[in-house]
Motif scaffolding. Sequence first.
Motif, PDB file in Angstrom:
ATOM      1  N   MET A   1       0.817  -1.191   0.000  1.00  0.00           N
ATOM      2  CA  MET A   1       0.000   0.000   0.000  1.00  0.00           C
ATOM      3  C   MET A   1       0.857   1.249   0.000  1.00  0.00           C
ATOM      4  SD  MET A   1      -3.038  -1.031  -0.044  1.00  0.00           S
ATOM      5  CE  MET A   1      -3.685   0.587   0.214  1.00  0.00           C
ATOM      6  N   THR A   2       1.911   1.223   0.735  1.00  0.00           N
ATOM      7  CA  THR A   2       2.794   2.382   0.682  1.00  0.00           C
ATOM      8  C   THR A   2       3.621   2.262  -0.572  1.00  0.00           C
ATOM      9  OG1 THR A   2       4.446   1.232   1.931  1.00  0.00           O
ATOM     10  CG2 THR A   2       2.981   2.670   3.151  1.00  0.00           C
ATOM     11  N   GLU A   3       3.800   3.392  -1.249  1.00  0.00           N
ATOM     12  CA  GLU A   3       4.511   3.305  -2.503  1.00  0.00           C
ATOM     13  C   GLU A   3       5.604   4.361  -2.514  1.00  0.00           C
ATOM     14  OE1 GLU A   3       1.952   2.446  -5.795  1.00  0.00           O
ATOM     15  OE2 GLU A   3       0.263   2.513  -4.471  1.00  0.00           O
ATOM     16  N   HIS A   4       6.783   3.898  -2.819  1.00  0.00           N
ATOM     17  CA  HIS A   4       7.936   4.790  -2.770  1.00  0.00           C
ATOM     18  C   HIS A   4       8.333   5.174  -4.185  1.00  0.00           C
ATOM     19  CE1 HIS A   4       8.306   3.639   1.397  1.00  0.00           C
ATOM     20  NE2 HIS A   4       8.207   2.382   1.030  1.00  0.00           N
ATOM     21  N   ALA A   5       8.965   6.330  -4.294  1.00  0.00           N
ATOM     22  CA  ALA A   5       9.506   6.709  -5.590  1.00  0.00           C
ATOM     23  C   ALA A   5      10.781   5.929  -5.824  1.00  0.00           C
ATOM     24  CB  ALA A   5       9.801   8.206  -5.586  1.00  0.00           C
ATOM     25  N   HIS A   6      10.973   5.468  -7.063  1.00  0.00           N
ATOM     26  CA  HIS A   6      12.193   4.746  -7.429  1.00  0.00           C
ATOM     27  C   HIS A   6      12.973   5.621  -8.399  1.00  0.00           C
ATOM     28  CE1 HIS A   6      10.262   1.060  -5.943  1.00  0.00           C
ATOM     29  NE2 HIS A   6       9.173   1.582  -6.470  1.00  0.00           N
ATOM     30  N   SER A   7      14.245   5.368  -8.519  1.00  0.00           N
ATOM     31  CA  SER A   7      15.040   6.152  -9.457  1.00  0.00           C
ATOM     32  C   SER A   7      15.791   5.225 -10.386  1.00  0.00           C
ATOM     33  CB  SER A   7      16.027   7.009  -8.669  1.00  0.00           C
ATOM     34  OG  SER A   7      16.940   7.603  -9.538  1.00  0.00           O
ATOM     35  N   HIS A   8      15.438   5.285 -11.660  1.00  0.00           N
ATOM     36  CA  HIS A   8      16.140   4.484 -12.667  1.00  0.00           C
ATOM     37  C   HIS A   8      16.546   5.411 -13.800  1.00  0.00           C
ATOM     38  CE1 HIS A   8      15.721   0.239 -11.522  1.00  0.00           C
ATOM     39  NE2 HIS A   8      14.698   0.677 -10.833  1.00  0.00           N
TER      40      HIS A   8
ATOM     41  N   MET B   1      -0.082  -4.759   5.074  1.00  0.00           N
ATOM     42  CA  MET B   1       0.174  -3.319   4.890  1.00  0.00           C
ATOM     43  C   MET B   1       1.391  -2.886   5.705  1.00  0.00           C
ATOM     44  SD  MET B   1      -3.448  -1.428   5.134  1.00  0.00           S
ATOM     45  CE  MET B   1      -4.709  -1.677   3.926  1.00  0.00           C
ATOM     46  N   ARG B   2       1.460  -3.396   6.935  1.00  0.00           N
ATOM     47  CA  ARG B   2       2.584  -3.035   7.805  1.00  0.00           C
ATOM     48  C   ARG B   2       3.898  -3.549   7.208  1.00  0.00           C
ATOM     49  NH1 ARG B   2       2.201  -0.400  12.270  1.00  0.00           N
ATOM     50  NH2 ARG B   2      -0.033  -0.563  12.451  1.00  0.00           N
ATOM     51  N   LEU B   3       3.865  -4.787   6.708  1.00  0.00           N
ATOM     52  CA  LEU B   3       5.074  -5.368   6.094  1.00  0.00           C
ATOM     53  C   LEU B   3       5.454  -4.607   4.829  1.00  0.00           C
ATOM     54  CD1 LEU B   3       4.346  -9.206   6.432  1.00  0.00           C
ATOM     55  CD2 LEU B   3       6.035  -7.894   7.713  1.00  0.00           C
ATOM     56  N   ALA B   4       4.433  -4.307   4.006  1.00  0.00           N
ATOM     57  CA  ALA B   4       4.699  -3.625   2.729  1.00  0.00           C
ATOM     58  C   ALA B   4       5.256  -2.227   2.935  1.00  0.00           C
ATOM     59  CB  ALA B   4       3.423  -3.563   1.898  1.00  0.00           C
ATOM     60  N   ALA B   5       4.958  -1.636   4.089  1.00  0.00           N
ATOM     61  CA  ALA B   5       5.431  -0.273   4.368  1.00  0.00           C
ATOM     62  C   ALA B   5       6.909  -0.241   4.747  1.00  0.00           C
ATOM     63  CB  ALA B   5       4.600   0.343   5.488  1.00  0.00           C
ATOM     64  N   ARG B   6       7.473  -1.410   5.052  1.00  0.00           N
ATOM     65  CA  ARG B   6       8.885  -1.431   5.467  1.00  0.00           C
ATOM     66  C   ARG B   6       9.795  -1.116   4.288  1.00  0.00           C
ATOM     67  NH1 ARG B   6       9.322  -6.754   9.395  1.00  0.00           N
ATOM     68  NH2 ARG B   6       8.033  -5.924  11.078  1.00  0.00           N
ATOM     69  N   PRO B   7      10.844  -0.350   4.527  1.00  0.00           N
ATOM     70  CA  PRO B   7      11.740  -0.017   3.412  1.00  0.00           C
ATOM     71  C   PRO B   7      12.511  -1.243   2.933  1.00  0.00           C
ATOM     72  CG  PRO B   7      12.640   0.769   5.502  1.00  0.00           C
ATOM     73  CD  PRO B   7      11.268   0.273   5.798  1.00  0.00           C
TER      74      PRO B   7
ATOM     75  N   GLY C   1      18.343  -8.647   1.527  1.00  0.00           N
ATOM     76  CA  GLY C   1      18.024  -9.442   0.338  1.00  0.00           C
ATOM     77  C   GLY C   1      16.693  -9.071  -0.285  1.00  0.00           C
ATOM     78  N   PHE C   2      15.836  -8.346   0.439  1.00  0.00           N
ATOM     79  CA  PHE C   2      14.519  -7.981  -0.095  1.00  0.00           C
ATOM     80  C   PHE C   2      14.601  -6.618  -0.771  1.00  0.00           C
ATOM     81  CE2 PHE C   2      13.699 -11.033   3.255  1.00  0.00           C
ATOM     82  CZ  PHE C   2      12.784 -11.891   2.655  1.00  0.00           C
ATOM     83  N   THR C   3      15.030  -6.617  -2.034  1.00  0.00           N
ATOM     84  CA  THR C   3      15.290  -5.348  -2.724  1.00  0.00           C
ATOM     85  C   THR C   3      14.009  -4.603  -3.089  1.00  0.00           C
ATOM     86  OG1 THR C   3      15.447  -6.543  -4.814  1.00  0.00           O
ATOM     87  CG2 THR C   3      17.511  -6.135  -3.630  1.00  0.00           C
ATOM     88  N   TYR C   4      12.870  -5.290  -3.094  1.00  0.00           N
ATOM     89  CA  TYR C   4      11.595  -4.601  -3.305  1.00  0.00           C
ATOM     90  C   TYR C   4      10.911  -4.337  -1.966  1.00  0.00           C
ATOM     91  CZ  TYR C   4      11.411  -5.407  -8.373  1.00  0.00           C
ATOM     92  OH  TYR C   4      11.646  -5.390  -9.724  1.00  0.00           O
ATOM     93  N   GLY C   5      11.604  -4.609  -0.868  1.00  0.00           N
ATOM     94  CA  GLY C   5      10.936  -4.565   0.428  1.00  0.00           C
ATOM     95  C   GLY C   5      10.030  -5.791   0.544  1.00  0.00           C
ATOM     96  N   LEU C   6       8.971  -5.666   1.333  1.00  0.00           N
ATOM     97  CA  LEU C   6       8.048  -6.802   1.516  1.00  0.00           C
ATOM     98  C   LEU C   6       6.684  -6.494   0.902  1.00  0.00           C
ATOM     99  CD1 LEU C   6       9.048  -7.665   5.187  1.00  0.00           C
ATOM    100  CD2 LEU C   6       9.626  -8.969   3.139  1.00  0.00           C
ATOM    101  N   LYS C   7       6.721  -5.759  -0.204  1.00  0.00           N
ATOM    102  CA  LYS C   7       5.480  -5.338  -0.844  1.00  0.00           C
ATOM    103  C   LYS C   7       4.609  -6.523  -1.258  1.00  0.00           C
ATOM    104  CE  LYS C   7       7.209  -0.948  -2.550  1.00  0.00           C
ATOM    105  NZ  LYS C   7       6.515  -0.191  -1.526  1.00  0.00           N
ATOM    106  N   ARG C   8       5.253  -7.621  -1.616  1.00  0.00           N
ATOM    107  CA  ARG C   8       4.458  -8.738  -2.124  1.00  0.00           C
ATOM    108  C   ARG C   8       3.756  -9.515  -1.018  1.00  0.00           C
ATOM    109  NH1 ARG C   8       6.405 -11.736  -7.555  1.00  0.00           N
ATOM    110  NH2 ARG C   8       6.070  -9.719  -8.525  1.00  0.00           N
ATOM    111  N   ALA C   9       4.000  -9.126   0.244  1.00  0.00           N
ATOM    112  CA  ALA C   9       3.239  -9.712   1.356  1.00  0.00           C
ATOM    113  C   ALA C   9       1.745  -9.504   1.115  1.00  0.00           C
ATOM    114  CB  ALA C   9       3.649  -9.061   2.675  1.00  0.00           C
ATOM    115  N   GLU C  10       1.408  -8.398   0.449  1.00  0.00           N
ATOM    116  CA  GLU C  10       0.002  -8.120   0.136  1.00  0.00           C
ATOM    117  C   GLU C  10      -0.582  -9.178  -0.782  1.00  0.00           C
ATOM    118  OE1 GLU C  10      -0.034  -3.300   0.522  1.00  0.00           O
ATOM    119  OE2 GLU C  10      -0.633  -4.202  -1.360  1.00  0.00           O
TER     120      GLU C  10
ATOM    121  N   LEU D   1      -4.770  -5.288  -4.415  1.00  0.00           N
ATOM    122  CA  LEU D   1      -5.442  -6.590  -4.532  1.00  0.00           C
ATOM    123  C   LEU D   1      -5.789  -7.112  -3.139  1.00  0.00           C
ATOM    124  CD1 LEU D   1      -6.324  -8.753  -6.590  1.00  0.00           C
ATOM    125  CD2 LEU D   1      -4.121  -9.851  -6.276  1.00  0.00           C
ATOM    126  N   ASN D   2      -4.980  -6.729  -2.187  1.00  0.00           N
ATOM    127  CA  ASN D   2      -5.155  -7.132  -0.800  1.00  0.00           C
ATOM    128  C   ASN D   2      -6.431  -6.546  -0.191  1.00  0.00           C
ATOM    129  OD1 ASN D   2      -4.260  -8.213   1.626  1.00  0.00           O
ATOM    130  ND2 ASN D   2      -3.352  -6.286   2.228  1.00  0.00           N
TER     131      ASN D   2
END
Length: 339
Positions: free
Chosen positions: A1-8, A74-80, A84-93, A156-157
Amino acid sequence: MTEHAHSHGHSHSHAHGVSPDADRRWLRAALILLTAYMAVEVVIGVVAQSLALISDAAHMLTDAVSIVLALIAMRLAARPARGGFTYGLKRAEILSAQANGITLLLLSVWLAYEAVERLISPPKVTGGLVLITALAGIVVNLICTWLLSKANRSSLNVEGAYQHILTDLFGFVATAVAGLVVLTTGFERADAIASLVVVALMLRAGTGLVRESGRIFMEAAPAGIDPDALGDHLAAADEVVEVHDLHIWLITSGQPALSAHILVAPGGDCHKVRRSLQELLSGEYGITHATLQVDHVGEQGAPDELLTLSPRPGPGPEQRAGHCEDAHGPVHRPGPHRH
């Protein structure tokens, strides 16, 4: 749910009308209401010997579990992102959404079995009690549906929790009708028939959630984006000679990502091409998280033959020699022979 800006090589941000904190507040309110009502309903369901009420209560339990999972995810996905979790835990949702779908399917199998047994030999059902409880359930579910509609359903969650409660709402309507039928006609089997209606709704919602979460786990392209058409669109851009190794996937719901290898004509402006392609992806496809490797033809082993050989389906080994030999998927080139 939390969405961060990425830089590519470019910056982007995701805008949502609802903050994660607000989402959690709406979900918690619905959870408290559901849990309180469910406890009452189980007692009444046992007293009234109504499977329709017990099945509604069982479904309410999955509603409550789905909201708890949504809150944890949501709490997990909000973690930076770290380690090894380069996307964070967003897919916990998505794990949470899949768990929701599977619980709906398992519960529907058990309730279907119970309902068929009751169709064969219906027990005595207290119709009036069923009707009153179901009508109260409709009110509770309408409030919960409203609470969840205020949260961000692009996840989706959250959508999973919303589907649970919406299914329950229809289930309560079926149960209220069954209670009315039992009360007015004495037709006991109406209760089991209402249970089967709830089962059908659960199967539909559960299948949808498992299918959608499965697509994300299998790294499929987001629904509504055709990778071939997108590849051809990129290949048609100015100075682009070839697009290959094109991958489109979802990190979590509402966060599409893309990577591709782009070959540019000799003398072409690589940086300008990359910028224009990223603007195209962002503007037309909503893909703001794109990683593009842009090379000139002839660089890094890119074959010069690309300029002289006419594009044709299934490029032969001589065209691919020394260049991305393990490239995945089709090759896209400008011109009429797109593939």
